[in-house]
Design a protein around this motif. Structure first.
Motif, PDB file in Angstrom:
ATOM      1  N   ALA A  10       0.822  -1.209   0.000  1.00 21.82           N
ATOM      2  CA  ALA A  10       0.000   0.000   0.000  1.00 21.82           C
ATOM      3  C   ALA A  10       0.857   1.261   0.000  1.00 21.82           C
ATOM      4  O   ALA A  10       0.557   2.232  -0.703  1.00 21.82           O
ATOM      5  CB  ALA A  10      -0.931  -0.013   1.213  1.00 21.82           C
ATOM      6  N   GLU A  11       1.940   1.254   0.793  1.00 17.34           N
ATOM      7  CA  GLU A  11       2.813   2.437   0.812  1.00 17.34           C
ATOM      8  C   GLU A  11       3.473   2.629  -0.547  1.00 17.34           C
ATOM      9  O   GLU A  11       3.513   3.737  -1.079  1.00 17.34           O
ATOM     10  CB  GLU A  11       3.887   2.318   1.903  1.00 17.34           C
ATOM     11  CG  GLU A  11       4.859   3.490   1.863  1.00 17.34           C
ATOM     12  CD  GLU A  11       5.754   3.584   3.085  1.00 17.34           C
ATOM     13  OE1 GLU A  11       6.880   4.094   2.943  1.00 17.34           O
ATOM     14  OE2 GLU A  11       5.332   3.169   4.186  1.00 17.34           O
ATOM     15  N   MET A  12       4.007   1.540  -1.124  1.00 16.78           N
ATOM     16  CA  MET A  12       4.684   1.663  -2.416  1.00 16.78           C
ATOM     17  C   MET A  12       3.702   2.064  -3.516  1.00 16.78           C
ATOM     18  O   MET A  12       4.018   2.901  -4.365  1.00 16.78           O
ATOM     19  CB  MET A  12       5.365   0.336  -2.776  1.00 16.78           C
ATOM     20  CG  MET A  12       6.536  -0.049  -1.872  1.00 16.78           C
ATOM     21  SD  MET A  12       7.874   1.167  -1.814  1.00 16.78           S
ATOM     22  CE  MET A  12       8.506   1.069  -3.486  1.00 16.78           C
ATOM     23  N   ALA A  13       2.510   1.489  -3.480  1.00 17.96           N
ATOM     24  CA  ALA A  13       1.530   1.773  -4.529  1.00 17.96           C
ATOM     25  C   ALA A  13       1.016   3.204  -4.454  1.00 17.96           C
ATOM     26  O   ALA A  13       0.759   3.829  -5.490  1.00 17.96           O
ATOM     27  CB  ALA A  13       0.362   0.791  -4.432  1.00 17.96           C
ATOM     28  N   SER A  14       0.860   3.743  -3.237  1.00 16.65           N
ATOM     29  CA  SER A  14       0.372   5.121  -3.121  1.00 16.65           C
ATOM     30  C   SER A  14       1.492   6.128  -3.382  1.00 16.65           C
ATOM     31  O   SER A  14       1.244   7.233  -3.868  1.00 16.65           O
ATOM     32  CB  SER A  14      -0.235   5.354  -1.732  1.00 16.65           C
ATOM     33  OG  SER A  14       0.744   5.203  -0.729  1.00 16.65           O
ATOM     34  N   MET A  15       2.728   5.736  -3.084  1.00 12.81           N
ATOM     35  CA  MET A  15       3.874   6.628  -3.286  1.00 12.81           C
ATOM     36  C   MET A  15       4.349   6.590  -4.734  1.00 12.81           C
ATOM     37  O   MET A  15       4.820   7.589  -5.279  1.00 12.81           O
ATOM     38  CB  MET A  15       5.014   6.205  -2.346  1.00 12.81           C
ATOM     39  CG  MET A  15       6.229   7.110  -2.378  1.00 12.81           C
ATOM     40  SD  MET A  15       7.384   6.689  -1.054  1.00 12.81           S
ATOM     41  CE  MET A  15       7.785   5.006  -1.433  1.00 12.81           C
ATOM     42  N   VAL A  16       4.234   5.418  -5.365  1.00 14.19           N
ATOM     43  CA  VAL A  16       4.651   5.238  -6.764  1.00 14.19           C
ATOM     44  C   VAL A  16       3.444   4.736  -7.544  1.00 14.19           C
ATOM     45  O   VAL A  16       3.372   3.567  -7.916  1.00 14.19           O
ATOM     46  CB  VAL A  16       5.812   4.220  -6.879  1.00 14.19           C
ATOM     47  CG1 VAL A  16       6.434   4.262  -8.268  1.00 14.19           C
ATOM     48  CG2 VAL A  16       6.864   4.474  -5.817  1.00 14.19           C
ATOM     49  N   VAL A  71      13.998   0.141   2.656  1.00 13.91           N
ATOM     50  CA  VAL A  71      15.157   0.753   2.005  1.00 13.91           C
ATOM     51  C   VAL A  71      14.859   2.197   1.621  1.00 13.91           C
ATOM     52  O   VAL A  71      15.647   3.111   1.885  1.00 13.91           O
ATOM     53  CB  VAL A  71      15.584  -0.063   0.761  1.00 13.91           C
ATOM     54  CG1 VAL A  71      16.634   0.698  -0.046  1.00 13.91           C
ATOM     55  CG2 VAL A  71      16.130  -1.423   1.182  1.00 13.91           C
ATOM     56  N   ILE A  72      13.695   2.438   1.004  1.00 14.89           N
ATOM     57  CA  ILE A  72      13.399   3.793   0.526  1.00 14.89           C
ATOM     58  C   ILE A  72      13.093   4.746   1.692  1.00 14.89           C
ATOM     59  O   ILE A  72      13.257   5.956   1.568  1.00 14.89           O
ATOM     60  CB  ILE A  72      12.243   3.776  -0.504  1.00 14.89           C
ATOM     61  CG1 ILE A  72      12.275   5.062  -1.339  1.00 14.89           C
ATOM     62  CG2 ILE A  72      10.901   3.563   0.169  1.00 14.89           C
ATOM     63  CD1 ILE A  72      11.399   5.036  -2.560  1.00 14.89           C
ATOM     64  N   ARG A  73      12.671   4.201   2.831  1.00 17.65           N
ATOM     65  CA  ARG A  73      12.523   5.047   4.018  1.00 17.65           C
ATOM     66  C   ARG A  73      13.874   5.632   4.430  1.00 17.65           C
ATOM     67  O   ARG A  73      13.954   6.749   4.923  1.00 17.65           O
ATOM     68  CB  ARG A  73      11.946   4.238   5.183  1.00 17.65           C
ATOM     69  CG  ARG A  73      10.458   3.974   5.118  1.00 17.65           C
ATOM     70  CD  ARG A  73       9.620   5.186   5.512  1.00 17.65           C
ATOM     71  NE  ARG A  73       8.208   4.860   5.524  1.00 17.65           N
ATOM     72  CZ  ARG A  73       7.510   4.602   6.625  1.00 17.65           C
ATOM     73  NH1 ARG A  73       8.116   4.640   7.803  1.00 17.65           N
ATOM     74  NH2 ARG A  73       6.237   4.312   6.545  1.00 17.65           N
ATOM     75  N   LYS A  74      14.939   4.861   4.221  1.00 15.13           N
ATOM     76  CA  LYS A  74      16.278   5.310   4.594  1.00 15.13           C
ATOM     77  C   LYS A  74      16.930   6.145   3.487  1.00 15.13           C
ATOM     78  O   LYS A  74      17.563   7.158   3.759  1.00 15.13           O
ATOM     79  CB  LYS A  74      17.167   4.084   4.888  1.00 15.13           C
ATOM     80  CG  LYS A  74      16.775   3.326   6.157  1.00 15.13           C
ATOM     81  CD  LYS A  74      17.052   4.152   7.408  1.00 15.13           C
ATOM     82  CE  LYS A  74      16.842   3.342   8.677  1.00 15.13           C
ATOM     83  NZ  LYS A  74      17.043   4.155   9.894  1.00 15.13           N
ATOM     84  N   THR A  75      16.766   5.696   2.211  1.00 19.50           N
ATOM     85  CA  THR A  75      17.467   6.370   1.120  1.00 19.50           C
ATOM     86  C   THR A  75      16.765   7.637   0.647  1.00 19.50           C
ATOM     87  O   THR A  75      17.394   8.514   0.067  1.00 19.50           O
ATOM     88  CB  THR A  75      17.631   5.414  -0.080  1.00 19.50           C
ATOM     89  OG1 THR A  75      16.327   4.971  -0.499  1.00 19.50           O
ATOM     90  CG2 THR A  75      18.469   4.198   0.296  1.00 19.50           C
ATOM     91  N   ASP A  76      15.449   7.730   0.866  1.00 17.69           N
ATOM     92  CA  ASP A  76      14.698   8.894   0.399  1.00 17.69           C
ATOM     93  C   ASP A  76      13.663   9.285   1.457  1.00 17.69           C
ATOM     94  O   ASP A  76      12.455   9.219   1.217  1.00 17.69           O
ATOM     95  CB  ASP A  76      14.011   8.557  -0.932  1.00 17.69           C
ATOM     96  CG  ASP A  76      13.578   9.802  -1.691  1.00 17.69           C
ATOM     97  OD1 ASP A  76      13.681  10.905  -1.110  1.00 17.69           O
ATOM     98  OD2 ASP A  76      13.133   9.672  -2.844  1.00 17.69           O
ATOM     99  N   PRO A  77      14.111   9.697   2.634  1.00 20.10           N
ATOM    100  CA  PRO A  77      13.189   9.930   3.753  1.00 20.10           C
ATOM    101  C   PRO A  77      12.264  11.123   3.566  1.00 20.10           C
ATOM    102  O   PRO A  77      11.220  11.201   4.210  1.00 20.10           O
ATOM    103  CB  PRO A  77      14.128  10.151   4.947  1.00 20.10           C
ATOM    104  CG  PRO A  77      15.409  10.631   4.331  1.00 20.10           C
ATOM    105  CD  PRO A  77      15.514   9.936   3.009  1.00 20.10           C
ATOM    106  N   THR A  78      12.646  12.057   2.668  1.00 18.10           N
ATOM    107  CA  THR A  78      11.837  13.279   2.526  1.00 18.10           C
ATOM    108  C   THR A  78      10.738  13.150   1.471  1.00 18.10           C
ATOM    109  O   THR A  78       9.916  14.054   1.345  1.00 18.10           O
ATOM    110  CB  THR A  78      12.748  14.468   2.146  1.00 18.10           C
ATOM    111  OG1 THR A  78      13.426  14.170   0.916  1.00 18.10           O
ATOM    112  CG2 THR A  78      13.777  14.712   3.238  1.00 18.10           C
ATOM    113  N   ARG A  79      10.720  12.067   0.732  1.00 23.65           N
ATOM    114  CA  ARG A  79       9.713  11.917  -0.325  1.00 23.65           C
ATOM    115  C   ARG A  79       8.311  11.855   0.287  1.00 23.65           C
ATOM    116  O   ARG A  79       8.109  11.256   1.342  1.00 23.65           O
ATOM    117  CB  ARG A  79       9.977  10.657  -1.150  1.00 23.65           C
ATOM    118  CG  ARG A  79       8.987  10.495  -2.319  1.00 23.65           C
ATOM    119  CD  ARG A  79       9.387   9.358  -3.226  1.00 23.65           C
ATOM    120  NE  ARG A  79      10.650   9.643  -3.903  1.00 23.65           N
ATOM    121  CZ  ARG A  79      10.752  10.391  -5.003  1.00 23.65           C
ATOM    122  NH1 ARG A  79       9.671  10.947  -5.537  1.00 23.65           N
ATOM    123  NH2 ARG A  79      11.920  10.591  -5.558  1.00 23.65           N
TER     124      ARG A  79
END
Length: 513
Positions: free
Chosen positions: A77-83, A425-433
């Motif tokens: 759900a997080e990945m689908a709503s973010m991407v 991983v993306i929580r760490k590499t792109d925390p501001t998205r």
């Protein structure tokens, strides 16, 4: 660095924004889409498979598989709503963890879709043959409707339905929103009628012994039953056509999963509690449960049937069989008809998903360009559709449904685990998205999803695990021998028309038209 070959998330999102599909789906339509994708062969057929492994303990197996899916769904759900773009686990992995992981996820998804389509074809065959035999009082030779593992020669009906769906995909026939909605309604109505008729006459004595094969049997059944939940991730592929995906995607994913779990538990209870039937595993002389889909089980079932035993685990159409035995033969036949009408749409969706993954991987340069060749008249990727169709037909012709489901599950579990890792991983590499939907307690939720997938994976039968490892090894050889040097990302090629690949191939979704 291989892990450095990522498709920039901003570029993916910009492409989607530049040429996006019409956003028209709300939370209700997404939930219906999810239910339509999830309810299929799993509950109609694998109930017998689960009973042979766990007996009445399969109730726990449904819950275990549902819980693992729920945690994976929160990550999805997080990945689908973010991407909010098409491509599901393959796209997420490419954007977050790089090309090699994305390749392995795409390679695993081939197992999920193609082998699953074969499993659904076999499930369809069981119900349709049962319907024909009971309606017209004929006895069709088992050698022509079961594969060699089940004691037959070839499953011709399963092979034919796979060939028919392939032909429909090649000529470009797509499910309309109306047809899809009708088929979803048929499946849900069939299960509802089963629950209404079977649950009130349950006999509590049928639930004892509850777990004759112990924790291991319940775990093995959960690994098989997991197939009954596969499809909820199809909701994420509709992200580009969703109104307010940040709100509606999570509702659609988790809502469809919750509704299906309730249905499954009630159906399982109705089957187990049916008076006069047995959902206890059929055993050998030593008292050990026989392997589902084996010649030994088929032989034992035949001898027990001759002695008058009524074993659910021996049926190829467990739900229709149960209704006939508790005094509703005509309703049982109608349920068989419902399965016969509805399951081909699941085969179509699975095969379509397979061709889409191949097509997109081909457009990324990871597979030969011929795979993304479009038919001049039908405007469909005919080459890869035909290749996929042949593979699915062969799977369906010669393998039992349980074995196909387990092999498919191995690929699915790998993909789900990869998405769960990607969220962290993306929580760490792109925390501001911007994260419109955030997985709650992600560093607890995602590891639970990963551990759950691992637990179900090691609970699969040894043959399925070994086949998956062989498949993964072949995938690595193909990647390093062919794909890595031809990758568009690796060669610095930006495919500006890439998004059109999704648009050309995406099927209509309820509410689109």
């Amino acid at each position: 660095m291989i892990f450095g070959r990522v498709k920039p998330l901003d570029a993916i999102l910009a492409t989607a924004e530049k040429k996006s599909l019409h956003r028209s789906l709300g939370a209700f339509q997404l939930t219906m889409l999810g239910i339509g994708a999830v309810i299929g062969t799993g509950i109609f057929v694998l109930t017998a498979e689960a009973a042979q492994k766990a007996g009445p303990g399969m109730m726990i197996s449904f819950i275990i598989a549902g819980v693992v899916c729920a945690f994976a769904a929160l990550c999805y759900a997080e990945m689908a709503s973010m991407v909010p773009v098409s491509g599901s686990a393959y796209t997420y992995s490419y954007a977050v963890m790089g090309e090699l992981i994305a390749w392995m996820v795409g390679w695993a998804l081939i197992l999920e879709y193609a082998v699953a389509a074969g499993a659904v074809s076999v499930g369809w065959s069981g119900y349709v043959i049962g319907l024909i035999e009971h309606t017209f009082h004929v006895d069709i030779p088992a050698s022509l409707v079961t594969g060699p593992f089940d004691g037959g020669l070839i499953n011709l009906p399963a092979m034919l339905i796979a060939a028919l769906v392939t032909w429909l995909l090649v000529i470009g026939t797509k499910e309309s929103a109306t047809v899809n909605a009708i088929l979803v309604a048929i499946k849900i109505t069939a299960l509802t009628v089963f629950i209404i008729l079977a649950v009130p006459v349950m006999n509590s004595a049928q639930f004892s012994p509850f777990a004759p094969t112990g924790v291991i049997g319940v775990s093995m059944a959960a690994a098989s039953i997991f197939f009954a939940y596969v499809g909820f991730d199809a909701v994420s592929t509709a992200a580009e056509e969703t109104k307010n995906p940040q709100r509606n995607m999570p509702i659609g994913l988790i809502g469809s999963l919750a509704i299906c779990t309730i249905f499954y538990l009630l159906v399982a209870a109705g089957v187990i509690g049916a008076p006069g039937l047995s959902t206890q595993p059929v055993t050998d002389a030593m008292g050990h449960a026989l392997e589902p889909g084996s010649r030994e089980l088929a032989a034992q079932c035949a001898s027990r049937a001759a002695e008058g035993f009524k074993d659910v685990v021996c049926s190829k159409e467990a739900l229709a069989f149960t209704l006939r035995e508790i005094g509703w033969p005509q309703i049982g036949n109608l349920l068989g008809l419902a399965a016969g009408l509805a399951l081909p749409s699941v085969i179509l969706m699975m095969m379509f998903g397979q061709t889409r993954i191949f097509f997109v991987m081909s457009r990324d340069g990871l597979l030969p360009a011929a795979f993304s060749k479009i038919h001049p008249k039908f405007n469909t990727p005919h080459v890869i559709t035909i290749i996929t169709g042949i593979a699915v037909a062969l799977f369906a012709a010669f393998f039992p449904v349980g074995q196909l489901a387990n092999i498919s599950n191995s690929g699915t579990l790998f993909a789900f685990a990869a998405v769960s890792i990607a969220v962290m991983v993306i929580r760490k590499t792109d925390p501001t998205r911007k994260r419109p939907f955030k997985t709650p307690f992600v560093f607890i939720t995602a590891p639970i999803a990963i551990l759950g997938c691992l637990y179900l994976f090691i609970s699969l039968d040894h043959k399925s695990i070994i086949l998956f490892l062989i498949w993964a090894a072949v995938g690595l050889l193909v990647y390093f021998g062919y794909s890595r040097s031809r990758s568009h990302v690796g060669r610095g090629i930006v495919d500006v028309s890439e998004h059109q690949a999704y648009e050309e191939l995406d099927p209509p979704v309820p509410g689109t038209h």
